[in-house]
Design an enzyme around this catalytic site. Sequence first.
Site, PDB file in Angstrom:
ATOM      1  N   LYS A  52       0.919 -36.560 -49.674  1.00  0.00           N
ATOM      2  CA  LYS A  52       2.231 -36.033 -50.048  1.00  0.00           C
ATOM      3  C   LYS A  52       3.348 -36.958 -49.561  1.00  0.00           C
ATOM      4  O   LYS A  52       4.274 -37.292 -50.311  1.00  0.00           O
ATOM      5  CB  LYS A  52       2.431 -34.639 -49.458  1.00  0.00           C
ATOM      6  CG  LYS A  52       1.508 -33.580 -50.020  1.00  0.00           C
ATOM      7  CD  LYS A  52       1.718 -32.271 -49.259  1.00  0.00           C
ATOM      8  CE  LYS A  52       0.620 -31.282 -49.506  1.00  0.00           C
ATOM      9  NZ  LYS A  52       0.804 -30.050 -48.723  1.00  0.00           N
ATOM     10  N   GLY A  68       3.192 -32.675 -44.525  1.00  0.00           N
ATOM     11  CA  GLY A  68       2.440 -31.664 -43.794  1.00  0.00           C
ATOM     12  C   GLY A  68       1.487 -30.924 -44.704  1.00  0.00           C
ATOM     13  O   GLY A  68       1.710 -30.826 -45.904  1.00  0.00           O
ATOM     14  N   ASP A  69       0.414 -30.423 -44.115  1.00  0.00           N
ATOM     15  CA  ASP A  69      -0.516 -29.586 -44.861  1.00  0.00           C
ATOM     16  C   ASP A  69      -1.217 -28.651 -43.891  1.00  0.00           C
ATOM     17  O   ASP A  69      -1.237 -28.893 -42.680  1.00  0.00           O
ATOM     18  CB  ASP A  69      -1.551 -30.415 -45.623  1.00  0.00           C
ATOM     19  CG  ASP A  69      -2.245 -29.572 -46.686  1.00  0.00           C
ATOM     20  OD1 ASP A  69      -1.618 -29.322 -47.726  1.00  0.00           O
ATOM     21  OD2 ASP A  69      -3.389 -29.153 -46.473  1.00  0.00           O
ATOM     22  N   GLN A  70      -1.799 -27.594 -44.445  1.00  0.00           N
ATOM     23  CA  GLN A  70      -2.440 -26.570 -43.623  1.00  0.00           C
ATOM     24  C   GLN A  70      -3.612 -25.962 -44.374  1.00  0.00           C
ATOM     25  O   GLN A  70      -3.563 -25.803 -45.593  1.00  0.00           O
ATOM     26  CB  GLN A  70      -1.413 -25.489 -43.304  1.00  0.00           C
ATOM     27  CG  GLN A  70      -1.931 -24.348 -42.462  1.00  0.00           C
ATOM     28  CD  GLN A  70      -0.829 -23.342 -42.163  1.00  0.00           C
ATOM     29  OE1 GLN A  70       0.098 -23.165 -42.934  1.00  0.00           O
ATOM     30  NE2 GLN A  70      -0.932 -22.693 -41.028  1.00  0.00           N
TER      31      GLN A  70
END
Length: 191
Positions: A52, A68-70
């Site tokens: 991203k 960011g990622d989760q």
Amino acid sequence: ILASGSESRKLMLEEAGIEFNVIVSGTDEDLLKDQISNLPFEQQVVHLAKAKAQSVSKENTDKIVIGGDQMCVLEDTVFNKPGSKEKAIENLKLLSGKTHSQNSGVCIYHNNECLWEYSETVELRMHSLSEQEIENYVEIENPIHAAGAYKFESLGCNLFSSVNGSSFTVRGMPLLPLLNALRELQIISLK
């Protein structure tokens, strides 16, 4: 630039006093998830965060870009954003009474180069919830765009008996390590 449409990540950066714009990347997350599914979850979230950030950094080479990622994970099952109230209820029934993890990855890009990356995992134990409690929660908060089908930053924190790790990470971003990295890279300062 925050390369994420996450309201929770946006709110955390605002609360920390960071000035930024949001540009959501056009990264095909589903395709990338298929390509990296053999990696440990803590590596997958970093790969996604970097994809991203890199996508946005290519078009904004002079800017600092945060990605960011989760991933919410129970055993080997990933609980994506449910997308509907019915799926949110189904997800919460599966998580009820069990311990699962929230894996969160974050990175910093500048000039299409990764300057820093980090991942963190938090273990959460959910109360054994009745079907009525689950339905009431979903009706009140409508957590259809939240990993795991709960919003920990608001009423969702009431669903848990214990959390082992940072609440920032549960909300979608390991904020303190990110702020430390931004400071060490001399991007932010309290001066």
